[in-house]
Design a protein around this motif. Structure first.
Motif, PDB file in Angstrom:
ATOM      1  N   HIS A  47      41.326 -77.793 127.195  1.00 18.55           N
ATOM      2  CA  HIS A  47      40.691 -76.901 128.170  1.00 18.55           C
ATOM      3  C   HIS A  47      40.656 -77.623 129.519  1.00 18.55           C
ATOM      4  CE1 HIS A  47      38.225 -73.541 129.430  1.00 18.55           C
ATOM      5  NE2 HIS A  47      37.408 -74.396 130.012  1.00 18.55           N
ATOM      6  N   LYS A  66      51.478 -71.226 135.862  1.00 19.85           N
ATOM      7  CA  LYS A  66      50.930 -70.036 135.208  1.00 19.85           C
ATOM      8  C   LYS A  66      51.048 -70.080 133.685  1.00 19.85           C
ATOM      9  CE  LYS A  66      55.112 -67.512 136.267  1.00 19.85           C
ATOM     10  NZ  LYS A  66      55.681 -66.807 137.385  1.00 19.85           N
ATOM     11  N   ASP A  67      51.987 -70.834 133.148  1.00 13.23           N
ATOM     12  CA  ASP A  67      52.163 -70.911 131.699  1.00 13.23           C
ATOM     13  C   ASP A  67      51.506 -72.149 131.084  1.00 13.23           C
ATOM     14  OD1 ASP A  67      53.659 -68.546 131.735  1.00 13.23           O
ATOM     15  OD2 ASP A  67      55.513 -69.641 132.165  1.00 13.23           O
ATOM     16  N   TRP A  68      50.731 -72.872 131.854  1.00 13.28           N
ATOM     17  CA  TRP A  68      50.127 -74.128 131.393  1.00 13.28           C
ATOM     18  C   TRP A  68      48.719 -73.945 130.822  1.00 13.28           C
ATOM     19  CZ3 TRP A  68      51.628 -79.503 132.494  1.00 13.28           C
ATOM     20  CH2 TRP A  68      52.956 -79.611 132.871  1.00 13.28           C
ATOM     21  N   ASN A  69      48.193 -72.757 130.841  1.00 17.69           N
ATOM     22  CA  ASN A  69      46.839 -72.493 130.348  1.00 17.69           C
ATOM     23  C   ASN A  69      45.795 -73.373 131.056  1.00 17.69           C
ATOM     24  OD1 ASN A  69      44.963 -71.095 128.802  1.00 17.69           O
ATOM     25  ND2 ASN A  69      44.995 -72.637 127.184  1.00 17.69           N
ATOM     26  N   SER A  71      42.975 -73.162 134.243  1.00 19.63           N
ATOM     27  CA  SER A  71      42.210 -72.252 135.096  1.00 19.63           C
ATOM     28  C   SER A  71      41.981 -72.904 136.454  1.00 19.63           C
ATOM     29  CB  SER A  71      40.872 -71.952 134.423  1.00 19.63           C
ATOM     30  OG  SER A  71      40.017 -71.268 135.301  1.00 19.63           O
TER      31      SER A  71
END
Length: 183
Positions: A47, A66-69, A71
């Motif tokens: 996270h 954008k595809d790396w998870n 935030s």
């Protein structure tokens, strides 16, 4: 469309390697002043979140990663509590504290000691003048820091590196690595 910034992925760097090592096995990390996220992407945490006050950096990160998870939020790092409603285990303050006044920097460090289990901090050794970078006023250096200040704040590991930026006497600047961990 996000601005096109040249970004180096630097997990091989001394700082990137240090961040990778210090965040192994940690569940979450919040990177305050994440910039282009070069250290955040080095973290193996499941996270990961980043905050920066400069919208073009965050827009670039959101598009590029954008595809790396991961935030990202735009905002004042001193108000991170208002930007994320969940707690994080580790906070990164990598090349950040020198961009705040001494008073704001000390307040942020004390707040982080209340909210996080581990603080990873990296900053120049002493004061080094820096103006805007990428037309970003937040990149100005407003304070300088010495190792004893972090020791006095209870950081358990404080390591100055007087030759961090090389041996050229004209460009010689040191840096400080510091770790605080809740006991």
């Amino acid at each position: 469309m996000a601005a096109n910034f040249e970004v180096a992925c630097i997990p091989e760097s001394r700082v990137g390697s240090w961040v990778l090592w210090e965040t192994q096995g940690r569940p979450s990390v919040l990177d305050l002043g994440c910039g282009r996220a070069q250290y955040l992407i080095a973290c193996p945490c499941p996270h990961r979140c980043g905050i920066d006050s400069f919208a073009p950096y965050i827009e670039d990160c959101q598009e590029r990663l954008k595809d790396w998870n991961i935030s990202f939020r735009v905002g004042d790092i001193r108000k991170y509590r208002e930007l994320y409603d969940h707690q994080h285990d580790v906070v990164l303050l990598i090349d950040v504290i020198e961009h705040l006044s001494k008073e704001d920097g000390l307040a942020l460090l004390r707040q982080c000691q209340e909210d996080f289990n581990k603080i990873l901090l990296f900053t120049p050794l002493g004061f080094h003048d820096q103006e805007d970078v990428d037309h970003n006023h937040a990149q100005r250096h407003l304070s300088g820091w010495e190792p004893k200040e972090f020791v006095e704040l209870g950081f358990q590991q404080v390591k100055p590196d007087e030759n961090f930026h090389g041996d050229n006497p004209e460009h010689k600047r040191g840096a400080i690595y510091a770790v605080w961990e809740r006991e």
